[in-house]
Write a protein that holds these residues in place. Structure first.
Motif: not given
Length: 221
Positions: A52-60, A152-163
């Motif tokens: 499993x992976x945990x992905x953290x979107x970092x905010x500015x 990678x700066x998009x507010x919403x990542x695509x399923x392809x980016x996440x995979x």
């Protein structure tokens, strides 16, 4: 806020309280570019080696001014984990990831293991030391690098980016389990450890501008 699938959990801004990823955590980063002073950190991927992976979107905190540096929203749980000396951070090309994380979080990232350094020390018969090549050669696993240069700066990542992002950490434990015995066999495990131990300082040198020319280089500017 977190969203979950069968292979990953996406966290907004920070890791949740109380998350235990064990004594060795695989780590990778996605950024807007290769200059940590200019290009912001967007995503940090982590895995305990459990599939499993945990992905953290970092905010500015605010859009970066033209001549300014990035101001990040606090991510205390992530920062605490990255600075925890009881937890080994397992990375591929750790020199970049360590520098980016140290710059963004204001911490020292240690201890560290780098599978790229390990591969370069023992796979001297080839110049293929990228993550995709190592996964293919050592694990028989094909991973796609197609999304590497996406936004990678998009507010919403695509399923392809996440995979793609998840795949970069899901195999690092298995890869290290193959590389460490090779280091032992070739008598280079202690040398590898010395390289790993230097990575936090190497990252700081890069942030201070000693990447070109390298501070260890004889060449003068």
């Amino acid at each position: 806020m977190s969203s979950t699938s069968t292979a990953f959990t996406l966290h907004d801004g920070d890791l949740p309280d109380g998350l235990d990823l064990g004594p060795v955590v695989a780590v990778d980063t996605e950024t807007m570019g290769l200059n940590p002073h200019r290009d912001r950190l967007c995503l940090v991927q982590l895995s305990a080696g459990d599939g499993r992976a945990h992905l953290v979107q970092i905010r500015q905190t605010a859009p970066m001014a033209a001549a300014g540096s990035v101001r990040y929203a606090p991510a205390p749980n992530l920062a605490r984990l990255m600075a925890d000396t009881r937890v080994t951070k397992l990375m591929h090309f750790a020199r970049f990831d360590v520098a980016v994380l140290q710059h963004a979080l204001g911490i020292t990232v240690a201890p560290v293991i780098c599978t790229k350094i390990a591969a370069r020390l023992v796979r001297t018969f080839t110049d293929r030391h990228g993550l995709a090549a190592l996964c293919r050669d050592l694990l028989g696993v094909e991973i796609s690098k197609q999304q590497q240069t996406s936004d990678w700066g998009a507010d919403t990542l695509t399923p392809e980016q996440i995979a793609y992002a998840a795949s970069d950490v899901l195999h690092l434990h298995a890869l290290w389990n193959r590389l460490e015995p090779l280091l032992e066999r070739e008598g280079r495990r202690e040398l590898a450890q010395a390289c790993f131990d230097f990575l936090p300082a190497r990252g700081q040198l890069d942030l201070l501008g000693y990447e070109t020319p390298d501070i260890f280089s004889h060449r003068s500017v």
